[in-house]
Design a protein around this motif. Structure first.
Motif, PDB file in Angstrom:
ATOM      1  N   ALA A  63       1.017  43.524 -43.420  1.00 48.26           N
ATOM      2  CA  ALA A  63       1.951  44.587 -43.032  1.00 48.26           C
ATOM      3  C   ALA A  63       1.390  45.901 -43.553  1.00 48.26           C
ATOM      4  CB  ALA A  63       3.345  44.331 -43.599  1.00 48.26           C
ATOM      5  N   GLY A  64       0.778  46.676 -42.681  1.00 49.18           N
ATOM      6  CA  GLY A  64       0.187  47.934 -43.126  1.00 49.18           C
ATOM      7  C   GLY A  64      -1.169  47.710 -43.746  1.00 49.18           C
ATOM      8  N   GLU A  65      -1.285  47.881 -45.064  1.00 50.34           N
ATOM      9  CA  GLU A  65      -2.564  47.758 -45.756  1.00 50.34           C
ATOM     10  C   GLU A  65      -2.601  46.493 -46.613  1.00 50.34           C
ATOM     11  OE1 GLU A  65      -3.170  51.248 -48.053  1.00 50.34           O
ATOM     12  OE2 GLU A  65      -3.717  52.489 -46.320  1.00 50.34           O
ATOM     13  N   LEU A  66      -3.819  45.958 -46.743  1.00 50.14           N
ATOM     14  CA  LEU A  66      -4.028  44.794 -47.604  1.00 50.14           C
ATOM     15  C   LEU A  66      -5.270  45.023 -48.444  1.00 50.14           C
ATOM     16  CD1 LEU A  66      -3.335  41.859 -48.464  1.00 50.14           C
ATOM     17  CD2 LEU A  66      -4.925  41.115 -46.654  1.00 50.14           C
ATOM     18  N   PRO A  67      -5.147  45.000 -49.780  1.00 50.48           N
ATOM     19  CA  PRO A  67      -6.338  45.133 -50.627  1.00 50.48           C
ATOM     20  C   PRO A  67      -7.236  43.902 -50.505  1.00 50.48           C
ATOM     21  CG  PRO A  67      -4.319  45.597 -51.849  1.00 50.48           C
ATOM     22  CD  PRO A  67      -3.908  44.956 -50.562  1.00 50.48           C
ATOM     23  N   LEU A  68      -8.532  44.139 -50.490  1.00 50.95           N
ATOM     24  CA  LEU A  68      -9.527  43.071 -50.551  1.00 50.95           C
ATOM     25  C   LEU A  68     -10.160  43.121 -51.932  1.00 50.95           C
ATOM     26  CD1 LEU A  68     -11.385  43.594 -47.142  1.00 50.95           C
ATOM     27  CD2 LEU A  68      -9.477  42.047 -47.608  1.00 50.95           C
ATOM     28  N   PRO A  69      -9.854  42.179 -52.811  1.00 40.76           N
ATOM     29  CA  PRO A  69     -10.437  42.213 -54.157  1.00 40.76           C
ATOM     30  C   PRO A  69     -11.957  42.094 -54.098  1.00 40.76           C
ATOM     31  CG  PRO A  69      -8.620  40.640 -54.018  1.00 40.76           C
ATOM     32  CD  PRO A  69      -8.949  41.049 -52.620  1.00 40.76           C
ATOM     33  N   PRO A  70     -12.639  42.485 -55.161  1.00 44.04           N
ATOM     34  CA  PRO A  70     -14.089  42.260 -55.206  1.00 44.04           C
ATOM     35  C   PRO A  70     -14.407  40.771 -55.036  1.00 44.04           C
ATOM     36  CG  PRO A  70     -13.383  43.673 -57.013  1.00 44.04           C
ATOM     37  CD  PRO A  70     -12.146  43.142 -56.380  1.00 44.04           C
ATOM     38  N   LEU A  71     -15.502  40.492 -54.373  1.00 45.60           N
ATOM     39  CA  LEU A  71     -16.003  39.123 -54.182  1.00 45.60           C
ATOM     40  C   LEU A  71     -14.892  38.223 -53.640  1.00 45.60           C
ATOM     41  CD1 LEU A  71     -18.092  38.689 -57.455  1.00 45.60           C
ATOM     42  CD2 LEU A  71     -18.562  40.071 -55.454  1.00 45.60           C
ATOM     43  N   SER A  72     -14.334  38.595 -52.514  1.00 49.45           N
ATOM     44  CA  SER A  72     -13.180  37.874 -51.983  1.00 49.45           C
ATOM     45  C   SER A  72     -13.403  37.391 -50.566  1.00 49.45           C
ATOM     46  CB  SER A  72     -11.933  38.761 -52.022  1.00 49.45           C
ATOM     47  OG  SER A  72     -12.076  39.887 -51.174  1.00 49.45           O
ATOM     48  N   VAL A  73     -12.669  36.354 -50.229  1.00 46.37           N
ATOM     49  CA  VAL A  73     -12.602  35.807 -48.867  1.00 46.37           C
ATOM     50  C   VAL A  73     -11.145  35.844 -48.439  1.00 46.37           C
ATOM     51  CG1 VAL A  73     -12.936  33.772 -47.412  1.00 46.37           C
ATOM     52  CG2 VAL A  73     -14.581  34.288 -49.233  1.00 46.37           C
ATOM     53  N   THR A  74     -10.869  36.416 -47.274  1.00 46.57           N
ATOM     54  CA  THR A  74      -9.514  36.463 -46.748  1.00 46.57           C
ATOM     55  C   THR A  74      -9.518  35.891 -45.339  1.00 46.57           C
ATOM     56  OG1 THR A  74      -9.117  38.504 -48.003  1.00 46.57           O
ATOM     57  CG2 THR A  74      -7.491  37.911 -46.333  1.00 46.57           C
ATOM     58  N   ILE A  75      -8.641  34.931 -45.108  1.00 48.18           N
ATOM     59  CA  ILE A  75      -8.523  34.280 -43.805  1.00 48.18           C
ATOM     60  C   ILE A  75      -7.193  34.678 -43.178  1.00 48.18           C
ATOM     61  CG2 ILE A  75      -8.330  32.046 -42.619  1.00 48.18           C
ATOM     62  CD1 ILE A  75     -10.186  30.907 -44.775  1.00 48.18           C
TER      63      ILE A  75
END
Length: 321
Positions: free
Chosen positions: A300-312
């Motif tokens: 919803a809107g923005e999503l942080p991507l942490p360092p060294l991360s995988v997001t599905i």
């Protein structure tokens, strides 16, 4: 081989057949192997390629790591095993060291694709993996991201039509741990692997499997972030893939950088998409299902991507006719 392929094609219309491509450069038996094989077997549809590469840490070059030596090769024999593993983990904890490892994987995949281009022949990567038998790198979260870089390079090339991670179960390369001692190469840590859990490489295979299974097409996702390093080939710091097919739509986004990044909902990642996110330090060992923390939510809107991360991401939309 030509006679067999022609016979198979007569009996099974539409079947595709591959022949084994040449191996090590500079080896007399491998000299122009592929070209010579294709002269005698022009009916082949694909070239079968195997590739393994070290992590690239400590600046060493590939050694003679042929079949039959699995699990026994030390990464840098000029220093003690304890000191070597300490240096590996120290380098892995630096942005430059981590970037070197990721670039090594990506460059190896690119190099093997480029060296096996022959007209319209498909490239079948039927056996590939990290080769770090006794290295501290093997089994880490960095190992997972290393394998992800291979998948990224394969997906970028339409001539790579098959990819088989080697292999399901084995003491050095397995995607699944057979028992508690699969990480006993790591010195001074007394690590215990969880039987039947996914290994570091198995996690990467699982992540991409979740995105690609039941989907028939994929396109890259690009982000306005500088590349991981200035070395060629340029590997993006943040990259991803969006797949579409009967199972709906899904995407994977990977942040290889040392700093957090942000993705915003929009055309590429629609609001309401469900996500699962995984992140850890590069030297975290994947010992079992709880090694890498998971967070879930809805975009919803923005999503942080942490360092060294995988997001599905997954969502369901009508398929384009």
């Amino acid at each position: 081989a030509q006679q067999w392929i022609l016979a198979l094609k007569r009996e099974f219309p539409g079947v595709k057949c591959g022949i084994v491509a040449g191996g090590r450069e500079g080896h007399p038996r491998s000299d122009r192997w592929t070209e010579r094989a294709l002269q005698h077997c022009p009916a082949a549809d694909a070239l079968i390629v195997h590739t393994y590469t070290p992590s690239g840490l400590l600046g060493r070059v590939r050694r003679d790591i042929t079949a039959g030596t699995e699990g026994t090769v030390e990464g840098a024999p000029d220093v003690s095993p304890d000191e070597r593993q300490r240096l590996e983990l120290e380098l892995l904890g630096t942005p430059a060291g981590f970037a070197k490892a990721m670039t090594t994987a990506y460059a190896a995949a690119q190099r093997n694709k480029d060296s096996h281009r022959h007209g319209d022949k498909e490239i079948w990567m039927t056996e590939w993996n990290l080769r770090a038998d006794r290295d501290a790198f093997r089994g880490t979260w960095a190992n997972t991201l290393f394998i992800a870089c291979f998948y990224h390079a394969f997906l970028e090339d339409r001539m790579v039509t098959m990819s088989h991670y080697h292999n399901i179960v084995s003491p050095t390369f397995g995607a699944i741990y057979r028992g508690e001692n699969e990480l006993n190469h790591v010195r001074g840590r007394n690590l215990r692997s969880t039987p039947y859990a996914l290994s570091a490489g198995g996690l990467a295979t699982s992540y991409f499997g979740r995105v690609l299974t039941g989907r028939t097409s994929a396109r890259p996702l690009h982000f306005a972030v500088p590349p991981l390093t200035s070395e060629e080939p340029r590997l993006a710091t943040v990259w991803g893939w969006r797949a579409n097919g009967p199972a709906g739509e899904a995407a994977i986004v990977i942040n290889l950088g040392a700093a957090a990044q942000t993705v915003r909902s929009g055309e590429s990642l629609p609001p309401g998409a469900r996500f699962s996110q995984y992140a850890a330090s590069a030297d975290t060992y994947v010992t079992g299902p709880d090694s890498i923390p998971e967070s879930r939510g809805t975009l919803a809107g923005e999503l942080p991507l942490p360092p060294l991360s995988v997001t599905i991401f997954t969502w369901s939309t009508p398929l384009t006719p």
